[in-house]
Scaffold this motif. Structure first.
Motif, PDB file in Angstrom:
ATOM      1  N   THR A  15       0.847  -1.173  -0.118  1.00 19.01           N
ATOM      2  CA  THR A  15      -0.021   0.065   0.007  1.00 19.01           C
ATOM      3  C   THR A  15       0.885   1.104   0.025  1.00 19.01           C
ATOM      4  OG1 THR A  15      -0.043   0.191   2.261  1.00 19.01           O
ATOM      5  CG2 THR A  15      -1.759  -1.294   1.388  1.00 19.01           C
ATOM      6  N   LEU A  16       2.057   1.246   0.333  1.00 22.10           N
ATOM      7  CA  LEU A  16       2.943   2.178   0.467  1.00 22.10           C
ATOM      8  C   LEU A  16       3.522   2.673  -0.988  1.00 22.10           C
ATOM      9  CD1 LEU A  16       4.909   1.481   3.693  1.00 22.10           C
ATOM     10  CD2 LEU A  16       2.909   2.882   3.541  1.00 22.10           C
ATOM     11  N   LEU A  17       3.613   1.668  -1.886  1.00 24.41           N
ATOM     12  CA  LEU A  17       4.353   1.865  -3.072  1.00 24.41           C
ATOM     13  C   LEU A  17       3.926   3.082  -3.984  1.00 24.41           C
ATOM     14  CD1 LEU A  17       4.902  -1.940  -4.168  1.00 24.41           C
ATOM     15  CD2 LEU A  17       6.342  -0.370  -2.936  1.00 24.41           C
ATOM     16  N   GLY A  18       2.565   3.214  -4.120  1.00 22.26           N
ATOM     17  CA  GLY A  18       2.179   4.296  -4.740  1.00 22.26           C
ATOM     18  C   GLY A  18       2.574   5.874  -4.289  1.00 22.26           C
ATOM     19  N   PRO A  19       2.063   5.817  -2.998  1.00 20.07           N
ATOM     20  CA  PRO A  19       2.378   7.314  -2.320  1.00 20.07           C
ATOM     21  C   PRO A  19       4.144   7.392  -2.468  1.00 20.07           C
ATOM     22  CG  PRO A  19       0.942   6.210  -1.046  1.00 20.07           C
ATOM     23  CD  PRO A  19       1.330   5.228  -2.064  1.00 20.07           C
ATOM     24  N   LEU A  20       4.662   6.580  -1.938  1.00 23.11           N
ATOM     25  CA  LEU A  20       6.179   6.789  -2.113  1.00 23.11           C
ATOM     26  C   LEU A  20       6.723   7.107  -3.381  1.00 23.11           C
ATOM     27  CD1 LEU A  20       7.431   3.972   0.387  1.00 23.11           C
ATOM     28  CD2 LEU A  20       7.504   6.341   0.863  1.00 23.11           C
ATOM     29  N   SER A  21       6.337   6.371  -4.448  1.00 20.00           N
ATOM     30  CA  SER A  21       6.667   6.488  -5.743  1.00 20.00           C
ATOM     31  C   SER A  21       6.215   8.025  -6.257  1.00 20.00           C
ATOM     32  CB  SER A  21       6.048   5.411  -6.825  1.00 20.00           C
ATOM     33  OG  SER A  21       6.459   5.620  -8.086  1.00 20.00           O
ATOM     34  N   GLU A  22       5.107   8.511  -5.879  1.00 24.23           N
ATOM     35  CA  GLU A  22       4.536   9.815  -6.312  1.00 24.23           C
ATOM     36  C   GLU A  22       5.434  10.851  -5.552  1.00 24.23           C
ATOM     37  OE1 GLU A  22       0.682  10.069  -4.972  1.00 24.23           O
ATOM     38  OE2 GLU A  22       0.134   8.805  -6.502  1.00 24.23           O
ATOM     39  N   ARG A  23       6.176  10.353  -4.537  1.00 24.22           N
ATOM     40  CA  ARG A  23       7.247  11.552  -3.798  1.00 24.22           C
ATOM     41  C   ARG A  23       8.686  11.247  -4.513  1.00 24.22           C
ATOM     42  NH1 ARG A  23       6.297  12.661   2.442  1.00 24.22           N
ATOM     43  NH2 ARG A  23       8.003  13.967   1.767  1.00 24.22           N
ATOM     44  N   GLY A  24       8.558  10.630  -5.471  1.00 23.11           N
ATOM     45  CA  GLY A  24      10.169  10.194  -6.007  1.00 23.11           C
ATOM     46  C   GLY A  24      11.089   9.256  -5.362  1.00 23.11           C
ATOM     47  N   ILE A  25      10.455   8.492  -4.367  1.00 24.06           N
ATOM     48  CA  ILE A  25      11.312   7.461  -3.769  1.00 24.06           C
ATOM     49  C   ILE A  25      11.482   6.235  -4.821  1.00 24.06           C
ATOM     50  CG2 ILE A  25      11.431   5.982  -1.702  1.00 24.06           C
ATOM     51  CD1 ILE A  25      11.299   8.958  -1.129  1.00 24.06           C
ATOM     52  N   VAL A  26      13.064   6.154  -4.674  1.00 27.94           N
ATOM     53  CA  VAL A  26      13.539   4.808  -5.539  1.00 27.94           C
ATOM     54  C   VAL A  26      14.114   3.672  -4.955  1.00 27.94           C
ATOM     55  CG1 VAL A  26      13.739   6.226  -7.577  1.00 27.94           C
ATOM     56  CG2 VAL A  26      15.671   5.798  -5.944  1.00 27.94           C
ATOM     57  N   ALA A  27      14.281   3.956  -3.347  1.00 26.88           N
ATOM     58  CA  ALA A  27      14.983   3.090  -2.810  1.00 26.88           C
ATOM     59  C   ALA A  27      14.518   3.157  -1.257  1.00 26.88           C
ATOM     60  CB  ALA A  27      16.413   3.104  -2.738  1.00 26.88           C
ATOM     61  N   VAL A  28      14.700   2.272  -0.494  1.00 29.05           N
ATOM     62  CA  VAL A  28      14.231   2.134   0.930  1.00 29.05           C
ATOM     63  C   VAL A  28      15.359   1.625   1.748  1.00 29.05           C
ATOM     64  CG1 VAL A  28      12.831   1.315   2.741  1.00 29.05           C
ATOM     65  CG2 VAL A  28      11.847   2.103   0.359  1.00 29.05           C
ATOM     66  N   ALA A  29      15.994   2.214   2.662  1.00 31.99           N
ATOM     67  CA  ALA A  29      17.024   1.980   3.365  1.00 31.99           C
ATOM     68  C   ALA A  29      16.682   1.298   4.877  1.00 31.99           C
ATOM     69  CB  ALA A  29      17.936   3.113   3.947  1.00 31.99           C
ATOM     70  N   ALA A  30      16.721   0.174   5.326  1.00 26.29           N
ATOM     71  CA  ALA A  30      16.195  -0.247   6.528  1.00 26.29           C
ATOM     72  C   ALA A  30      17.377  -0.459   7.512  1.00 26.29           C
ATOM     73  CB  ALA A  30      15.746  -1.678   6.069  1.00 26.29           C
ATOM     74  N   THR A  31      17.260   0.183   8.692  1.00 29.30           N
ATOM     75  CA  THR A  31      18.554   0.150   9.490  1.00 29.30           C
ATOM     76  C   THR A  31      18.109  -0.612  10.729  1.00 29.30           C
ATOM     77  OG1 THR A  31      17.744   2.167  10.463  1.00 29.30           O
ATOM     78  CG2 THR A  31      19.166   2.537   8.814  1.00 29.30           C
ATOM     79  N   PHE A  32      19.476  -1.095  11.350  1.00 33.37           N
ATOM     80  CA  PHE A  32      19.494  -1.425  12.778  1.00 33.37           C
ATOM     81  C   PHE A  32      20.643  -0.990  13.438  1.00 33.37           C
ATOM     82  CE2 PHE A  32      21.754  -4.512   9.970  1.00 33.37           C
ATOM     83  CZ  PHE A  32      22.936  -4.850  10.587  1.00 33.37           C
ATOM     84  N   VAL A  33      20.815  -1.040  14.554  1.00 33.31           N
ATOM     85  CA  VAL A  33      21.894  -0.351  15.308  1.00 33.31           C
ATOM     86  C   VAL A  33      22.911  -1.141  16.079  1.00 33.31           C
ATOM     87  CG1 VAL A  33      22.760   1.614  16.705  1.00 33.31           C
ATOM     88  CG2 VAL A  33      20.510   1.669  15.798  1.00 33.31           C
ATOM     89  N   ASP A  34      24.042  -1.161  15.895  1.00 36.23           N
ATOM     90  CA  ASP A  34      25.173  -2.308  16.268  1.00 36.23           C
ATOM     91  C   ASP A  34      25.408  -1.871  17.838  1.00 36.23           C
ATOM     92  OD1 ASP A  34      27.193  -0.389  16.460  1.00 36.23           O
ATOM     93  OD2 ASP A  34      28.204  -1.446  14.789  1.00 36.23           O
ATOM     94  N   ASN A  35      26.231  -2.539  18.510  1.00 38.50           N
ATOM     95  CA  ASN A  35      26.519  -2.521  19.890  1.00 38.50           C
ATOM     96  C   ASN A  35      27.611  -1.570  20.178  1.00 38.50           C
ATOM     97  OD1 ASN A  35      24.880  -4.174  21.115  1.00 38.50           O
ATOM     98  ND2 ASN A  35      26.215  -6.144  20.392  1.00 38.50           N
ATOM     99  N   SER A  36      27.989  -0.911  19.140  1.00 34.52           N
ATOM    100  CA  SER A  36      28.731   0.428  19.131  1.00 34.52           C
ATOM    101  C   SER A  36      28.069   1.631  18.883  1.00 34.52           C
ATOM    102  CB  SER A  36      29.936   0.290  18.532  1.00 34.52           C
ATOM    103  OG  SER A  36      30.909  -0.832  18.537  1.00 34.52           O
ATOM    104  N   GLY A  37      26.698   1.447  18.741  1.00 35.92           N
ATOM    105  CA  GLY A  37      26.073   2.727  18.373  1.00 35.92           C
ATOM    106  C   GLY A  37      25.915   3.257  16.883  1.00 35.92           C
ATOM    107  N   VAL A  38      26.424   2.176  16.072  1.00 31.37           N
ATOM    108  CA  VAL A  38      26.593   2.773  14.663  1.00 31.37           C
ATOM    109  C   VAL A  38      25.282   2.188  13.925  1.00 31.37           C
ATOM    110  CG1 VAL A  38      27.689   2.292  12.577  1.00 31.37           C
ATOM    111  CG2 VAL A  38      29.147   2.784  14.564  1.00 31.37           C
ATOM    112  N   ALA A  39      24.562   2.849  13.277  1.00 30.60           N
ATOM    113  CA  ALA A  39      23.517   2.417  12.266  1.00 30.60           C
ATOM    114  C   ALA A  39      24.116   1.689  11.280  1.00 30.60           C
ATOM    115  CB  ALA A  39      22.657   3.579  11.862  1.00 30.60           C
ATOM    116  N   ARG A  40      23.572   0.480  11.101  1.00 32.59           N
ATOM    117  CA  ARG A  40      24.012  -0.229  10.048  1.00 32.59           C
ATOM    118  C   ARG A  40      22.774  -0.356   8.831  1.00 32.59           C
ATOM    119  NH1 ARG A  40      29.720  -0.792  10.309  1.00 32.59           N
ATOM    120  NH2 ARG A  40      30.159  -0.896  12.367  1.00 32.59           N
ATOM    121  N   VAL A  41      23.001  -0.697   7.838  1.00 32.21           N
ATOM    122  CA  VAL A  41      21.835  -0.418   6.522  1.00 32.21           C
ATOM    123  C   VAL A  41      21.689  -1.628   5.747  1.00 32.21           C
ATOM    124  CG1 VAL A  41      23.219   0.980   5.182  1.00 32.21           C
ATOM    125  CG2 VAL A  41      20.609   1.093   5.165  1.00 32.21           C
TER     126      VAL A  41
END
Length: 460
Positions: A15-41
């Motif tokens: 359901t998000l594809l249409g609205p995101l595409s209309e805003r020009g989104i071409v990629a999605v970055a999914a992040t988690f944070v490691d035990n040093s506090g660095v956001a990995r993607v």
């Protein structure tokens, strides 16, 4: 994870594809944070978002042992390279990044290949800690204050302030007015509610506060805000540092945690006895639990060698394990807000944490400590109404006021000796945290303060 749940996740993402595409989104970055506090993607093209939501994307188990500089703090058995996890986005929060056109961001959880939650996923840990509060009929509102400095990107790793003017000065805001406007605009475009923004104490330093949310959302927002701020800085030709000590000497960046407890519409940090500035009995027990376990929590809230360059008395870093009303030198500061607003605004602030912390671990640790205080009906000691650094040693001892750990080594020892926090985190995660911290201690053994600050200056 059942197929029905996977199907529901995929359908929600679709359901998000249409609205995101209309805003020009071409990629999605999914992040988690490691035990040093660095956001990995892990990132996927937009049309792969439903598949990502249902099945995740592969990620090595070794990230639990990553040091800030990407060294893997192994146990010597070579097992860190074996095994795979699935990074699963939380599609309830997919945010277009205004400062990075074409990109959207989403926080992620980590699961085993068979769909079982990964026992070292800190975001899932925080969710379970929120559940432990709910078992008491209590919810939490929380936020992280963010301090950072902006430097000129001159092609070196040195630091030269990119905005100039005195601490808290209008001149600095004027000098960086275009940058500051773009930060606020980008955050608003990413759905972040900013409540306050101002120049801070150190050269080139800024600070903002965001609206309180549930703890998981607040930790997510902390990651998002840092991403947006760094993105805006890059577009201005600036480098952004959230380091607890950008330069030696100098005032560092904090990452203060604010939290309040609620039972329905009642703020448990307000409406109680006047001698405790309105804390209810449960609010007091929670705060007392946090205060009692702060030495161990330093290993997650102030997780690096650089953190202890910031932890100097009389530097507003909360270096003493005490509490007080609006006392910026106490590790736990009681904030009541203005008369008439106390019922909504009252909260406690943990001042000794910084932004090298993994925000999910920081909140999880605070809740674990607070829940232990609730379980034991813990009581707070007398509040402190002065900078504790000015008190004679004899008075500090008589009042039971101790310095928090002054080094990463002391923090690790406190963490290893705290059964409450280790049990809440679980054996595997606790072992990984200790391994990463021990590795950093070894890395910086005999290294000067100036070199430590330089090598961690741009960590995020």
């Amino acid at each position: 994870m059942a197929q029905t749940e996977r199907d529901a996740r995929a359908a929600a993402a679709a359901t998000l594809l249409g609205p995101l595409s209309e805003r020009g989104i071409v990629a999605v970055a999914a992040t988690f944070v490691d035990n040093s506090g660095v956001a990995r993607v892990k990132a996927v093209p937009l049309d792969r978002l439903p598949h990502l939501a249902a099945w995740g994307v592969g990620s090595s188990v070794s990230f639990d042992r990553f040091r800030f500089d990407d060294w893997i703090a192994g146990a010597g058995e070579g097992r860190e390279v074996v095994g795979d996890l699935r990074v699963m986005p939380d599609v309830r929060r997919v945010v277009p990044l205004s400062a990075q056109p074409g990109w959207a961001w989403t926080p992620a959880d980590r699961y085993r290949q068979d769909g079982v939650p990964h026992d070292q996923c800190n975001r899932l840990l925080l969710s379970s800690m929120v559940g432990s509060l709910a078992a008491h009929g209590i919810s939490m509102k929380a936020s992280v204050e963010l301090e950072w400095v902006v430097g000129d990107d001159d092609g070196t790793d040195d630091f030269t302030p990119a905005v100039r003017g005195p601490a808290y000065g209008l001149a600095r805001l004027v000098d960086g007015s275009d940058y500051s406007r773009d930060v606020l605009t980008a955050l608003a475009g990413s759905g972040v509610v900013v409540e306050q923004f101002h120049p801070e104490y150190a050269p080139g330093q800024m600070e903002l506060s965001v609206a309180p949310e549930d703890p998981v959302s607040a930790a997510d927002t902390s990651v998002l805000v840092r991403t947006v701020i760094a993105g805006v800085g890059a577009r201005h030709g600036f480098r952004t540092s959230f380091s607890p000590k950008v330069a030696v000497p100098g005032v560092g960046n904090g990452g203060h945690v604010h939290c309040s407890l609620w039972r329905g519409d009642q703020n448990l940090m307000a409406g109680g006895p006047s001698e405790h500035f309105g804390l209810s009995a449960e609010g007091e027990s929670f705060a007392a639990g946090v205060l009692a376990h702060l030495p161990a929590l330093m290993a997650v809230g102030a997780p690096g060698a650089t953190s202890y360059l910031r932890h100097l008395p009389s530097h507003w870093a909360g270096t003493y394990a005490c509490w007080g009303l609006e006392n910026r030198e106490a590790a736990v500061r009681m904030v009541t807000g203005s008369p008439g607003a106390t019922a909504m605004a009252a909260n406690i602030e943990v001042k000794c944490f910084d932004l090298h912390a993994n925000p999910y671990l920081a909140f999880a640790g605070v809740i674990a400590a607070g829940v232990a205080g609730l379980a034991s009906n813990a009581r707070l000691p007398d509040p402190v109404d002065v900078d504790p650094a000015v008190l004679p040693d004899a008075e500090l001892a008589a009042r039971g006021i101790k310095r928090l750990p002054t080094s990463l080594r002391e923090a690790v020892v406190a963490f290893a000796g705290d059964a409450v926090i280790r049990e809440a985190f679980g054996g595997p995660l606790s072992a990984s945290i200790v391994a990463v911290r021990e590795s950093e201690i070894e890395l910086f053994d005999g290294v000067s303060d100036q070199e430590i600050a330089a090598r961690t200056r741009w960590q995020r």
